[in-house]
Motif scaffolding. Structure first.
Motif, PDB file in Angstrom:
ATOM      1  N   THR A  15       0.973  -1.308   0.328  1.00  0.00           N
ATOM      2  CA  THR A  15      -0.129  -0.392   0.114  1.00  0.00           C
ATOM      3  C   THR A  15       0.393   1.050  -0.167  1.00  0.00           C
ATOM      4  O   THR A  15       0.692   1.922  -0.619  1.00  0.00           O
ATOM      5  CB  THR A  15      -0.661   0.207   1.203  1.00  0.00           C
ATOM      6  N   ILE A  19       3.327   5.096  -2.961  1.00  0.00           N
ATOM      7  CA  ILE A  19       3.102   6.153  -2.401  1.00  0.00           C
ATOM      8  C   ILE A  19       4.559   6.984  -2.295  1.00  0.00           C
ATOM      9  O   ILE A  19       5.119   8.176  -2.953  1.00  0.00           O
ATOM     10  CB  ILE A  19       2.560   6.569  -1.209  1.00  0.00           C
ATOM     11  N   SER A  36      -2.952   6.380   4.150  1.00  0.00           N
ATOM     12  CA  SER A  36      -3.437   4.947   2.815  1.00  0.00           C
ATOM     13  C   SER A  36      -3.992   3.457   3.782  1.00  0.00           C
ATOM     14  O   SER A  36      -4.695   3.003   2.994  1.00  0.00           O
ATOM     15  CB  SER A  36      -2.428   5.552   1.596  1.00  0.00           C
TER      16      SER A  36
END
Length: 54
Positions: A15, A19, A36
């Motif tokens: 996840t 980013i 997130s």
């Protein structure tokens, strides 16, 4: 078969990786990762503090 802890660690890494790819290591804060993943700071530190250092 992965343990629950291993699945959580994998979820965090999968996840958060996009980013970091987008913003770079210095552009990401713990708050970005928390947002997130929807996990607590303690959960993230608990699972990632045991990662091997490279």
């Amino acid at each position: 078969m992965l343990t629950k802890a291993e699945k959580t660690k994998q979820f965090i890494l999968e996840t958060a990786s996009p980013i970091y790819n987008e913003k770079g290591i210095s552009g990401v804060s713990i708050d970005d990762v928390l947002e997130s993943t929807k996990l607590t700071k303690g959960c993230i530190y608990g699972h990632l503090s045991k990662l091997p250092q490279s």
